[in-house]
Design an enzyme around this catalytic site. Structure first.
Site, PDB file in Angstrom:
ATOM      1  N   LYS A   1       0.862  -1.183   0.000  1.00 26.70           N
ATOM      2  CA  LYS A   1       0.000   0.000   0.000  1.00 26.70           C
ATOM      3  C   LYS A   1       0.895   1.229   0.000  1.00 26.70           C
ATOM      4  O   LYS A   1       2.041   1.169   0.428  1.00 26.70           O
ATOM      5  CB  LYS A   1      -0.888   0.018   1.251  1.00 26.70           C
ATOM      6  CG  LYS A   1      -2.147   0.830   1.116  1.00 26.70           C
ATOM      7  CD  LYS A   1      -3.270   0.012   0.492  1.00 26.70           C
ATOM      8  CE  LYS A   1      -4.560   0.797   0.418  1.00 26.70           C
ATOM      9  NZ  LYS A   1      -5.703  -0.071   0.121  1.00 26.70           N
TER      10      LYS A   1
HETATM   11  P1  NAD Z   1     -12.992   7.798  -1.956  1.00 28.37           P
HETATM   12  O1  NAD Z   1     -11.962   8.827  -1.664  1.00 28.37           O
HETATM   13  O2  NAD Z   1     -13.478   7.665  -3.347  1.00 28.37           O
HETATM   14  O3  NAD Z   1     -14.261   8.036  -0.995  1.00 28.37           O
HETATM   15  C1  NAD Z   1     -14.156   8.138   0.384  1.00 28.37           C
HETATM   16  C2  NAD Z   1     -15.517   8.497   0.955  1.00 28.37           C
HETATM   17  O4  NAD Z   1     -15.428   8.499   2.382  1.00 28.37           O
HETATM   18  C3  NAD Z   1     -16.014   9.878   0.550  1.00 28.37           C
HETATM   19  O5  NAD Z   1     -17.408   9.831   0.316  1.00 28.37           O
HETATM   20  C4  NAD Z   1     -15.723  10.718   1.790  1.00 28.37           C
HETATM   21  O6  NAD Z   1     -16.538  11.865   1.909  1.00 28.37           O
HETATM   22  C5  NAD Z   1     -16.001   9.707   2.882  1.00 28.37           C
HETATM   23  N1  NAD Z   1     -15.388  10.077   4.161  1.00 28.37           N
HETATM   24  C6  NAD Z   1     -14.127  10.508   4.391  1.00 28.37           C
HETATM   25  N2  NAD Z   1     -13.964  10.792   5.686  1.00 28.37           N
HETATM   26  C7  NAD Z   1     -15.134  10.536   6.290  1.00 28.37           C
HETATM   27  C8  NAD Z   1     -15.612  10.655   7.626  1.00 28.37           C
HETATM   28  N3  NAD Z   1     -14.800  11.074   8.597  1.00 28.37           N
HETATM   29  N4  NAD Z   1     -16.893  10.314   7.885  1.00 28.37           N
HETATM   30  C9  NAD Z   1     -17.707   9.881   6.902  1.00 28.37           C
HETATM   31  N5  NAD Z   1     -17.321   9.751   5.620  1.00 28.37           N
HETATM   32  C10 NAD Z   1     -16.056  10.086   5.327  1.00 28.37           C
HETATM   33  O7  NAD Z   1     -12.406   6.407  -1.423  1.00 28.37           O
HETATM   34  P2  NAD Z   1     -12.782   4.930  -1.908  1.00 28.37           P
HETATM   35  O8  NAD Z   1     -11.840   4.539  -2.981  1.00 28.37           O
HETATM   36  O9  NAD Z   1     -14.251   4.841  -2.129  1.00 28.37           O
HETATM   37  O10 NAD Z   1     -12.388   4.074  -0.612  1.00 28.37           O
HETATM   38  C11 NAD Z   1     -13.271   3.925   0.500  1.00 28.37           C
HETATM   39  C12 NAD Z   1     -12.815   2.741   1.347  1.00 28.37           C
HETATM   40  O11 NAD Z   1     -12.802   1.556   0.543  1.00 28.37           O
HETATM   41  C13 NAD Z   1     -11.397   2.841   1.919  1.00 28.37           C
HETATM   42  O12 NAD Z   1     -11.354   2.174   3.151  1.00 28.37           O
HETATM   43  C14 NAD Z   1     -10.554   2.091   0.910  1.00 28.37           C
HETATM   44  O13 NAD Z   1      -9.325   1.632   1.453  1.00 28.37           O
HETATM   45  C15 NAD Z   1     -11.503   0.956   0.593  1.00 28.37           C
HETATM   46  N6  NAD Z   1     -11.238   0.258  -0.670  1.00 28.37           N
HETATM   47  C16 NAD Z   1     -11.168   0.941  -1.849  1.00 28.37           C
HETATM   48  C17 NAD Z   1     -10.967   0.247  -3.040  1.00 28.37           C
HETATM   49  C18 NAD Z   1     -10.979   0.930  -4.390  1.00 28.37           C
HETATM   50  O14 NAD Z   1     -10.988   0.214  -5.412  1.00 28.37           O
HETATM   51  N7  NAD Z   1     -11.007   2.256  -4.476  1.00 28.37           N
HETATM   52  C19 NAD Z   1     -10.787  -1.143  -3.009  1.00 28.37           C
HETATM   53  C20 NAD Z   1     -10.871  -1.816  -1.786  1.00 28.37           C
HETATM   54  C21 NAD Z   1     -11.104  -1.095  -0.640  1.00 28.37           C
END
Ligand code: NAD
Length: 426
Positions: free
Chosen positions: A116
């Site tokens: 990561k």
């Molecule tokens: P992103 O940046 O696209 O979205 C993050 C979201 O979380 C946004 O809506 C933001 O407003 C919200 N957020 C941030 N801080 C917050 C808080 N304090 N309270 C409430 N909401 C809050 O990120 P993403 O790519 O959607 O990733 C989200 C999660 O999924 C993370 O844990 C990431 O590690 C995990 N993940 C992502 C992927 C991927 O393909 N992008 C794959 C596996 C896991």
């Protein structure tokens, strides 16, 4: 404390996600048999790179940001895991996220280790040009450890397909040839894969649907509450809604909204694309942020950041199951509370593995320069993930443990078996 003695480079305190991972590993110890001899391998990242990322801002001044790339384990293959741009990124957080990638890739049998990366920066405060300069300099700094057969980054919080395009271009320019396979989650025009954008959300739907089937919950008419409406949450919401599941509460960094009659995920997605957050959406009412956790729903889906469900919130939750779209959203203590209360947790290492699965498909397509249709991608994702979920359920039942420990039993055995077979050098 053991953590400080073993990993003295970590600053004391604020290492929550990494400490949670260590506790999750301890919980699998009794099920490792002879492989327990190698358990320490999981508790130490293989390699941590910390880099300075200086860039010129649009006003002519120079700003420095701290960046990281951690390769937690590469026993089963090259490192694989996303890159996070967020103001709270720390080395301990990236270590935990890399470690969860090791477990996830092994749990769903992807031929990868776990890695990561991240930069401590609020990307919303940068102009597009500044973001590009930051991405390119960060990529150059970590290029000593990444590569299509060494370690393959992908999007995570705060990064997207455009950031992956800049990473691919920077690595390729430095290399002297186009290397599409160095990152996944790229735009389709640059060797990206159909279905990658929604893949993590699709996997959340697939695992939620399989878990619901086991519990006798009908999807049509069921309700869900969702924290995070970014890449993952947005896709999960649209796909669940298309299968008849109703979004009744949603929270992001800008607001918390609820509507018992249902919130249209497609209309909300359009609003978020315009306004960069859910705040101001007309189809729901604002509620208190803490009340989000008390919504009566079939599925509670955290899709934002780590450690959102602690013991206190775990006691308030009124959901049949928690489906972890985010990485590390539930603390081990909260896991215990949810278990006592009979609330099922579909763990992150399986619930959000759809993203890395389609990243794997993208990497394979890039190597062979032979591209598959979206239909093929989605069908393969659904089959592989359903099979992996079934295996996790069987392991959990066989050992009478929660699904998370079931997943860790499968994954940690695979990683440590590879470790044992490879042996120590010299
Ligand atoms: P992103 O940046 O696209 O979205 C993050 C979201 O979380 C946004 O809506 C933001 O407003 C919200 N957020 C941030 N801080 C917050 C808080 N304090 N309270 C409430 N909401 C809050 O990120 P993403 O790519 O959607 O990733 C989200 C999660 O999924 C993370 O844990 C990431 O590690 C995990 N993940 C992502 C992927 C991927 O393909 N992008 C794959 C596996 C896991």
């Amino acid at each position: 404390m053991q953590l400080e003695r073993d990993l003295s480079f970590l600053p004391p305190g604020k290492n929550g996600p990494w400490e949670n991972f260590l506790e999750q590993v301890e919980r699998v110890r009794p099920y490792l048999g002879k492989l327990e001899r190698w358990i320490e391998t999981l508790k130490r990242p293989k390699r941590c790179l910390v880099v300075d990322v200086p860039i010129e801002l649009d006003d002519g001044s120079v700003a420095h940001f701290e960046g990281y790339r951690v390769q937690h384990n590469t026993s089963r293959g090259p490192g694989k895991g996303g890159v996070r741009f967020h103001q709270n990124v720390s080395l301990a957080e990236v270590m935990a996220l890399a470690a969860w990638m090791t477990v996830k890739n092994a749990a769903v049998n992807m031929p990868y280790g776990g890695a990561k990366g991240g930069v401590r920066v609020d990307p919303a405060k940068l102009s597009n040009k500044e973001l590009e300069r930051l991405t390119r300099r960060y990529t150059s700094e970590i290029s000593v450890v990444i590569g299509p057969d060494r370690d393959i980054p992908a999007p995570d919080v705060g990064t997207d397909a455009q950031v992956m395009a800049w990473m691919m271009d920077t690595f390729s320019v430095n290399q002297g040839s186009t290397v599409t396979g160095v990152v996944t989650g790229k735009p389709i025009a640059l060797g990206g894969s159909h279905g990658r954008r929604d893949a993590t959300g699709r996997g959340v739907y697939v695992t939620a649907a399989r878990a619901a089937q086991r519990e006798g919950i009908a999807l049509d008419g069921a309700r869900f509450a969702l924290q995070g409406f970014g890449n993952v949450g947005n896709a999960a919401a649209r796909i669940l809604q298309s299968h008849g599941v109703k979004l009744v509460a949603v929270q992001d960094a800008t607001a918390t909204l609820a509507n018992a009659k249902g919130i249209d995920a497609y209309a909300l997605a359009e609003h978020v694309a315009r306004e960069r957050g859910i705040r101001g959406f007309k189809g729901a009412d604002a509620i208190d942020a803490e009340d989000f956790w008390e919504q009566e729903v079939e599925f509670l889906i955290p899709a934002a950041l780590e450690q959102q469900i602690d013991e206190t919130r775990a006691r308030r939750i009124r959901a049949r199951m928690v489906v972890e779209a985010a990485n590390g959203p539930t603390t081990p203590a909260a896991d215990d509370v949810l278990g006592e209360r009979g609330i099922i947790v579909v763990p992150d290492v399986i619930a959000n593995a759809g993203g890395v699965m389609v990243s794997y498909f993208e990497w394979v397509q890039d190597f062979s320069s032979f591209f598959w249709s979206e239909q093929e991608i989605n069908a393969r994702l659904e089959t592989l993930l359903s099979d992996a979920f079934r295996a996790v359920c069987q392991a959990a039942e066989a050992h009478k443990v929660p699904l998370r420990t079931g997943a860790y039993i499968i994954a940690c055995r695979r990683v440590l078996e590879a470790r044992a077979l490879r042996g120590l050098y010299p």
